[in-house]
Design an enzyme around this catalytic site. Structure first.
Site, PDB file in Angstrom:
ATOM      1  N   PRO A  97      73.444   5.098  13.345  1.00 12.50           N
ATOM      2  CA  PRO A  97      73.571   4.625  11.968  1.00 12.50           C
ATOM      3  C   PRO A  97      74.878   3.858  11.757  1.00 12.50           C
ATOM      4  O   PRO A  97      75.917   4.286  12.281  1.00 12.50           O
ATOM      5  CB  PRO A  97      73.542   5.904  11.129  1.00 12.50           C
ATOM      6  N   GLY A 101      80.774   6.501  11.134  1.00 13.91           N
ATOM      7  CA  GLY A 101      81.806   7.194  11.918  1.00 13.91           C
ATOM      8  C   GLY A 101      81.394   7.491  13.341  1.00 13.91           C
ATOM      9  O   GLY A 101      82.129   8.142  14.077  1.00 13.91           O
ATOM     10  N   LEU A 102      80.200   7.016  13.747  1.00 12.62           N
ATOM     11  CA  LEU A 102      79.739   7.294  15.118  1.00 12.62           C
ATOM     12  C   LEU A 102      79.969   6.120  16.062  1.00 12.62           C
ATOM     13  O   LEU A 102      79.449   6.101  17.178  1.00 12.62           O
ATOM     14  CB  LEU A 102      78.257   7.682  15.116  1.00 12.62           C
ATOM     15  N   SER A 104      79.164   2.777  15.729  1.00 17.95           N
ATOM     16  CA  SER A 104      78.018   1.877  15.943  1.00 17.95           C
ATOM     17  C   SER A 104      78.452   0.476  16.376  1.00 17.95           C
ATOM     18  O   SER A 104      77.863  -0.103  17.294  1.00 17.95           O
ATOM     19  CB  SER A 104      77.158   1.791  14.676  1.00 17.95           C
ATOM     20  N   ALA A 106      81.247  -0.551  17.924  1.00 15.95           N
ATOM     21  CA  ALA A 106      81.782  -0.558  19.296  1.00 15.95           C
ATOM     22  C   ALA A 106      80.658  -0.328  20.309  1.00 15.95           C
ATOM     23  O   ALA A 106      80.684  -0.888  21.409  1.00 15.95           O
ATOM     24  CB  ALA A 106      82.860   0.519  19.441  1.00 15.95           C
ATOM     25  N   ALA A 107      79.664   0.475  19.930  1.00 15.92           N
ATOM     26  CA  ALA A 107      78.571   0.761  20.869  1.00 15.92           C
ATOM     27  C   ALA A 107      77.702  -0.477  21.091  1.00 15.92           C
ATOM     28  O   ALA A 107      77.330  -0.789  22.227  1.00 15.92           O
ATOM     29  CB  ALA A 107      77.731   1.925  20.349  1.00 15.92           C
ATOM     30  N   ASP A 148      87.786   3.890  19.635  1.00 11.87           N
ATOM     31  CA  ASP A 148      86.323   3.821  19.674  1.00 11.87           C
ATOM     32  C   ASP A 148      85.849   3.101  20.933  1.00 11.87           C
ATOM     33  O   ASP A 148      84.979   3.602  21.665  1.00 11.87           O
ATOM     34  CB  ASP A 148      85.768   3.096  18.435  1.00 11.87           C
TER      35      ASP A 148
END
Ligand code: MEV
Length: 315
Positions: A97, A101-102, A104, A106-107, A148
């Site tokens: 999402p 804060g997960l 997203s 950078a991923a 991150d």
């Protein structure tokens, strides 16, 4: 065809203070991932980036200079030594999402860089990938610490200090975190900007909070090495209090954190930029189910369980 993926991440301790040179501890969240797929397109068509989730086609050569994904694609092509614009179609999709804060942003960038380097037959080394993704993080975040891109590119738990190579840390006894999504989108760039404005207005007050957060992060490293879950939980609560003082918590997050603690979590705090996004709660075999149920009842959109330590690779 080349497909690469990248994990999400959580910050365990030290978010925001890490932007100001203090240490932080973070871990990958492998259950949620972003994916990039490169295929060779028809000759002469040039390079097209396709953001599947928002159904948007981007031509990197025509995109604005500060378009983060176009920039990261150009950087990756340069790093791969691809001179002329290749006839590639690069499709991106993500199960992480956004603004939660997960990690997203950078991923997605990490999956993209890995896929481009691999498709060009170049090694996608974590330090190379992390460095390239940091450049796009500057556009997503403003003034990122680099945590991150580091934790996602290495996909290992890290002890991180801005500007230094990441270190691993000892985990005396693996522990389980419930990660709960508040469902409230909160761009990191905004909370990082607000913390910066407060720091500019009263540097001494902000520095004193960052200093206390640094003490908590050092204590957490020792508690994690000792496998002392009770101490880890108390330090999570103490870190949350400092994040409240920085103004990056919010009533909906507080409500969820309280629900997790009341259901038996050993500690709980927001994770990442704050205001919305995700929180983490330390659970054990006995409390995991009750905490998960309490978080959902209190309004969490979803709750994941992730383990830190144990089978994970170390740097
Ligand atoms: C975001 O995941 C963590 C922050 O500390 C920002 C950063 O370190 O760049 C809020």
């Amino acid at each position: 065809m080349t497909t690469s993926t990248a994990s999400g991440k959580i910050i365990l301790f030290g978010e925001h203070a890490v932007v100001y040179g203090r240490p932080a501890i973070a871990a990958p969240v492998s259950q949620v991932r972003a994916t990039a797929t490169v295929t060779d397109g028809p000759a002469g068509k040039g390079c097209i980036l396709f953001a599947q989730d928002i159904d948007e086609e981007i031509r990197p050569t025509q995109a604005a200079a500060d378009h983060p994904l176009a920039l990261v694609l150009r950087l990756a092509l340069d790093a791969a030594g691809v001179q002329a614009e290749p006839d590639w179609r690069v499709a991106l999709t993500s199960g992480i999402p956004i603004a939660s804060g997960l990690g997203s942003g950078a991923a997605i960038s990490t999956a993209l860089v890995r896929a481009v380097l691999t498709h060009a037959n170049q090694p996608a080394l974590p330090e190379t990938v992390s460095h390239l993704v940091y450049r796009s993080e500057e556009l997503f975040h403003g003034t990122p610490s680099g945590i991150d891109n580091t934790v996602i590119a290495y996909e290992r738990p890290v002890w991180f200090v801005k500007g230094r190579p990441p270190e691993t840390f000892a985990v005396g006894r693996s522990f389980t975190l419930a990660i709960a999504d508040s469902g409230i989108a909160s761009p990191t760039k905004e909370t990082v900007g607000d913390v910066r404005r407060a720091w500019q207005a009263d540097p001494a007050a902000s520095e004193s909070i960052f200093h206390r957060i640094a003490d908590i992060v050092h204590g957490a490293r020792r508690a994690i090495a000792d496998g002392n879950w009770a101490a880890i939980g108390l330090l999570m609560n103490a870190n949350q209090q400092r994040l409240q003082e920085l103004g990056v918590s919010s009533p909906p997050l507080e409500k969820l954190i309280e629900a997790a603690r009341e259901a038996g979590a050993l500690g709980a705090k927001l994770s990442g930029g704050g205001r919305g996004g995700n929180l983490i709660a330390l659970v054990d075999g006995e409390s995991a189910g009750a905490v998960q149920a309490a978080l959902l009842a209190a309004g969490a959109k979803r709750v994941l369980l992730t383990q830190v330590g144990g089978a994970e690779k170390q740097i």
